[in-house]
Write an enzyme that holds these catalytic residues in place. Structure first.
Site: not given
Ligand SMILES: NC(=O)c1ccc[n+]([C@@H]2O[C@H](COP(=O)([O-])OP(=O)(O)OC[C@H]3O[C@@H](n4cnc5c(N)ncnc54)[C@H](OP(=O)(O)O)[C@@H]3O)[C@@H](O)[C@H]2O)c1
Length: 261
Positions: A18-20, A14-16, A138, A151
């Site tokens: 955000g954090i990834g 999941g790295s396209t 998280s 979640y």
């Molecule tokens: N943001 C926050 O506030 C926060 C806080 C605490 C923890 N986290 C954790 O940090 C991690 C990253 O979060 P983020 O907020 O950076 O995420 P994000 O910006 O929503 O990005 C999600 C990424 O995951 C990919 N993705 C989503 N569903 C998928 C699936 N079913 N299969 C494969 N790829 C998938 C998306 O790629 P495509 O769209 O290209 O499919 C995108 O690259 C997560 O585990 C989240 O729970 C986030």
């Protein structure tokens, strides 16, 4: 500080975005070879264009789909040094509105993705006597907001799983750790700020301030973390420099969880 990550082979789920995505960008800056992942060819290609680096490639797979997960695992080279289990979905919903399917999806994407990847790659890392597995949990794992139950439970299960998995590395140079971010300004949070600002006729700063006053009032930094702040921590604990930390949950939560360790 030299993180000694040059030529390390990294897979980040999941790295396209955000954090990834930011984690991939920082690994590339350190000279690592990175494979990114997302659900669609377009999102993966867009991310590869933005990263614009010869050391990055992409694999399309949706962690909801078992068949795609199997193909993904078969396509990742066996000699991955660093596995970052980052993929995660969340959906703010009242418990009474959450369906069994919502719960299954959260467990499949948030927990089982890391279970399946670790099952495949941990024995190989142990055989080579070096490796890093990083999980992304998280703050919700302990704050447990009532509108984020599936979640939060799926995230808490990551901490439990990761802690047990680390025990299998005893006596080796492989480590398994969990990074626990607080509210982070990824694409999803930016959209939340923009939409709320528009709806409530406020600035994004006002919406952010209200969120940290009313919803995440335990946060000590009282602002969203940047994706770089979280990714920096992921990089350090993925690096050879972090050899003394194993089986740990490491908070990058801006103090929101409040526990003493
Ligand atoms: N943001 C926050 O506030 C926060 C806080 C605490 C923890 N986290 C954790 O940090 C991690 C990253 O979060 P983020 O907020 O950076 O995420 P994000 O910006 O929503 O990005 C999600 C990424 O995951 C990919 N993705 C989503 N569903 C998928 C699936 N079913 N299969 C494969 N790829 C998938 C998306 O790629 P495509 O769209 O290209 O499919 C995108 O690259 C997560 O585990 C989240 O729970 C986030």
């Amino acid at each position: 500080m030299n993180l000694n990550l040059k030529d390390k082979k990294v897979f980040i789920s999941g790295s396209t975005k955000g954090i990834g995505f930011e984690t991939a960008r920082l690994f590339l800056e350190e000279g690592a070879k990175v494979i990114i992942n997302g659900r669609t060819n377009k999102s993966v290609q867009d991310a590869l264009s933005l990263l614009n680096n010869d050391n990055v490639s992409g694999l399309v797979a949706d962690f909801i789909d078992d068949h795609q997960v199997k193909n993904l695992i078969d396509s990742i080279p066996n000699d991955i040094d660093i596995l970052v289990n980052n993929v995660g979905i969340f959906q703010g919903k009242d418990f009474n509105d959450e369906t069994v399917e919502d719960w299954n999806d959260h467990f499949k994407v948030n927990l089982m993705s890391g279970v399946q990847l670790s099952k495949h790659f941990l024995p190989k890392m142990i055989k080579r006597d070096w490796g890093r597995i990083i999980f992304i949990s998280s703050e919700c794992a302990t704050l447990v907001p009532s509108d984020l139950l599936s979640y939060s439970v799926s995230k808490a299960s990551i901490n439990v799983f990761s802690s047990g998995l680390a025990k299998l590395t005893k006596g080796t140079n492989v480590t398994v750790n969990t990074i626990v971010p607080g509210s982070t300004l990824s694409e999803g949070s930016k959209k939340f700020l923009e939409e709320t600002a528009l709806r409530e006729n406020k600035t994004k700063d006002q919406v952010e301030k209200k969120f940290f006053n009313d919803v995440r009032d335990s946060s000590l930094i009282s602002r969203f973390l940047t994706v770089t702040e979280v990714a920096n921590t992921i990089l350090y604990f993925s690096s050879p420099l972090a050899s003394g930390t194993n089986g740990a949950s490491v908070r990058v939560d801006g103090g929101s969880m409040g526990s003493i360790i």
